[in-house]
Design an enzyme around this catalytic site. Structure first.
Site, PDB file in Angstrom:
ATOM      1  CG  ASP A  26      -2.214   1.686   1.099  1.00  0.00           C
ATOM      2  OD1 ASP A  26      -2.325   2.025   0.591  1.00  0.00           O
ATOM      3  OD2 ASP A  26      -2.698   1.333   2.222  1.00  0.00           O
TER       4      ASP A  26
ATOM      5  CG  HIS B  57      -5.358   2.820   0.359  1.00  0.00           C
ATOM      6  ND1 HIS B  57      -4.994   2.380   1.853  1.00  0.00           N
ATOM      7  CD2 HIS B  57      -6.768   3.461   0.131  1.00  0.00           C
ATOM      8  CE1 HIS B  57      -6.036   3.247   1.760  1.00  0.00           C
ATOM      9  NE2 HIS B  57      -6.797   4.026   1.678  1.00  0.00           N
TER      10      HIS B  57
END
Length: 718
Positions: free
Chosen positions: A647, A682
């Site tokens: 992420d 994400h």
């Protein structure tokens, strides 16, 4: 090799002492050991310990962090796969997702482009029709790009006449994009390739080239952690290397500013929108793209980062904008771009319901509003006179309504908690509406009921909340409460296969429209950010109290969930009211509020959170930062932290540090685990198979710790 599958095999011995599944009990061995460092620093007179700072390092570059991730994944995966309900949730989420779904069509020239997923494809391919009634043809299939399905088609934009397609590639969930170009008729990929594009659209100038935004190439090894500065707008001429791209606009004297350029539908005007962070406060410059020399001058149209200015389109020299200047719930204004000094005229005034979007279609203006977090849509003429409403379903969300001046055709989608999106084609001139694509469902939507309740928060504020249940679930049931509360983002009704599986199992789902979002305009956002951030947590706590006090959930059956800023919400609320919460899922959360502004896009978030380097903001942040406020010696609910090791939006170090601190503290007997996905970022671009597996793990965990009676794995939903 997949870390998670290896982890499951490696941890079988560790769970040999667990109770048999028939007893519906799963025991937890000792957590893997996490090294605690001696890092501390004095900030504004307070000694701040940070024993797990070493976990901030990038897993790609740090062997110790990579080993920690492997250990935690092994431990967590073994526990989750032993939970009753995991197999059922995995099977049922897959069945609920296994339906043909379409994206909203976009028209360019004689072509119609849209995405279509047959059901369980990891990524949605892009199709084209040469005419609305023509046979669809596969144009781009991202499923062929990576063996693990984690390389996604992250965006696409056809040229003016539709003969060329520029598209963005996203690998492993990163925010970085690679832009390529395809010949629509032949399917041939051109040699053009753009690197280091990020937080950008693609805006064609005719069929010869396009505008995009990029950052400088990061230093080696810093691709996924370095702060993002000096975003600039470039023009790429087809058939030339990226090194020859023309710099259109940048502000090296203000490296913190971000810039994007959009082109009016007639190709005449370019609007450069500049921002400092996440706040809807922009400067606007206009470029007359009619100058064939390419010597484009960016002339100021709006100066000062004070208000939102969202361009709709232009007709001739008349520009249409949505703004919240002198209108916290937004209004629509116009100006003459040929005038020496811009003068703004209100076309559609601010109303009781905040404007959510606007577009010009044919000779009409379509305006969407939010009424208590549900969509309403209306049609105006171009002089601002209201003509008619567009009939939509109740308690749902509509999106789309794109189009062009002179063409009355538009497409939009409508969805709700119990119905996936149906796409409609609308002629704004005649009002004729027809279905373009409707899903064939694998469940009966009429079995589920949605209600909207309003509850009172700590300071007396009235807050809306949607509650969804099976129609035959009339008493208290384990309830999953979801929230976000930040960045002017509105949460509206929408379909989720994961939530539907929870509902089918007999649980209830609640969505609280807490402050910090945009549901009621600027004032609602302002009431939940900076030194008002505690209002967000109070609203969410009050939602949980309401659900328990009014018999929606059982006394020990409240689960909470949130992602990103919502992960911060979950972490803060668990710290503040561990007695209220029975299980929690904090996903990809911002957990260290004293250091969030040091990585990638984190510096933008100071608009909502404040500056950790400023004493007044530091004191606010210190008071609720999840990582710094874990209360050892207090019984905590079961907590599952979820993140991805790649992420680069909210770097996983936030979740790593928070989970390590939870495991080190004396918080009672419930488990505090971290589930770490690989190559998932994400959230955007996550492959379907990863989403299904994650959904099953999360729901089985929350269901187990709230008493949800999940059907047996081979039991079909009735």
């Amino acid at each position: 090799m997949n870390i998670r599958s290896v982890a499951l095999a490696a941890s079988a011995i560790a769970l040999a002492v667990a109770a048999p599944l028939s007893a519906q009990e799963v025991t937890l061995p000792d957590y893997p050991e996490t090294r605690a460092g001696d890092v501390s620093e004095t900030i504004f007179g307070e000694e701040i310990a940070d024993p797990y700072r070493w976990l901030e390092a990038d897993v790609r570059n740090d062997a110790e962090v990579a080993a920690w991730v492997q250990q935690q994944s092994t431990f967590t995966d073994a526990y989750l796969k032993k939970l009753p309900g995991n197999d059922w949730f995995k099977a049922r989420i897959g069945e609920l997702l296994d339906y043909e779904r379409f994206g909203i069509p976009q028209k360019a020239g004689e072509y119609y482009f849209y995405t279509r997923n047959t059901g369980l494809q990891n990524q949605s391919p892009l199709y084209v029709r040469h005419g609305l009634d023509a046979e669809p043809r596969l144009l781009i299939d991202p499923n062929a790009w990576a063996q693990d399905g984690a390389t996604a088609l992250a965006g696409w934009e056809p040229s003016e006449n539709g003969t060329l397609m520029a598209y963005a590639v996203q690998d492993g969930g990163t925010d970085w994009r690679i832009i390529r170009v395809l010949d629509v008729e032949t399917g041939e990929q051109l040699e053009d390739e753009i690197r280091w594009a990020k937080f950008t659209g693609i805006s064609w100038l005719g069929n010869e080239g396009f505008f995009y935004s990029r950052f400088p190439e990061p230093e080696e090894g810093q691709d996924f952690q370095a702060l993002n500065y000096n975003q600039a707008v470039y023009y790429h001429q087809l058939g030339t290397p990226q090194s020859a791209d023309k710099l259109v606009f940048s502000t090296p004297e203000h490296p913190d500013q971000g810039h994007g350029l959009g082109v009016s539908d007639d190709g005449r005007w370019g609007f450069i929108i500049s921002s400092l962070g996440t706040d809807a406060k922009y400067e606007v410059r206009v470029v007359d793209l009619g100058h064939q020399s390419g010597e484009w001058e960016a002339k100021p149209l709006v100066t000062g980062f004070d208000n939102a200015w969202n361009p709709i389109d232009t007709i001739g020299t008349k520009a249409f904008f949505v703004t919240n200047k002198d209108a916290p719930r937004y209004r629509i204004v116009t100006t003459d771009l040929a005038a020496p000094t811009p003068e703004w005229t209100t076309l559609v005034p601010e109303g009781e319901q905040p404007i959510d979007g606007a577009s010009i279609v044919g000779d009409k203006l379509i305006v969407t509003y939010l009424k208590d977090a549900t969509t309403r849509a209306a049609v105006y003429d171009l002089e601002g006179n209201a003509l008619n409403d567009i009939e939509l379903g109740e308690l749902g969300t509509a999106g789309g309504f794109g189009g062009k001046a002179g063409d009355p055709e538009t497409f939009y989608t409508f969805t709700s908690f119990n119905r996936p999106g149906t796409i409609y084609r609308l002629n704004v001139e005649t009002g004729e509406k027809s279905e373009f694509a409707a899903p064939e469902l694998t469940f009966d939507p009429e079995r589920f009921v949605t209600e909207q309740q309003f509850y009172t928060s700590k300071d007396g504020t009235r807050v809306p909340m949607f509650i969804v249940r099976r129609s035959d679930v009339t008493g208290p049931a384990p309830t999953l409460l979801y929230g976000y509360g930040g960045f002017d983002i509105s949460l509206t009704p929408g379909f989720s296969a994961m939530r539907m599986a929870w509902l089918e199992a007999g649980g209830a789902f609640a969505l609280a429209n807490i402050r910090g979002g945009g549901e009621y305009g600027k004032a609602w956002h302002d009431a939940g950010r900076l030194d008002n951030k505690q209002n967000v947590f109070d609203d969410f706590i009050a939602a949980g109290e309401y659900l328990k006090a009014n018999g929606y959930t059982t006394e020990d059956g409240l689960a909470i969930q949130g992602g990103s800023n919502g992960g911060l919400l979950v972490g803060a609320v668990v710290n503040q009211r561990p007695d209220l919460i029975d299980a929690a899922n904090a996903a990809v959360g911002v957990m260290d509020m004293l250091r969030f502004d040091r990585w990638t896009a984190g510096r933008y978030w100071v608009d909502d959170y404040g500056h950790p380097s400023e004493e007044s903001d530091f004191k606010v942040l210190r008071a609720y930062s999840p990582y710094h406020n874990i209360r050892s010696g207090v019984d905590y609910p079961a907590v599952l932290v979820t993140t991805a090791d790649t992420d680069d939006r909210v770097v996983p170090g936030h979740s790593f540090k928070y989970a390590a601190a939870l495991q080190a503290a004396d918080l009672g007997d419930e488990p505090h685990l971290i589930r770490i996905e690989t190559r998932a970022g994400h959230g955007s671009g996550k492959p379907t198979d990863k989403a299904i597996e994650e959904g099953a793990d999360v729901l089985s965990f929350l269901g187990y710790w709230t008493g949800l009676d999940v059907p047996e794995a081979d039991t079909a939903a009735e």
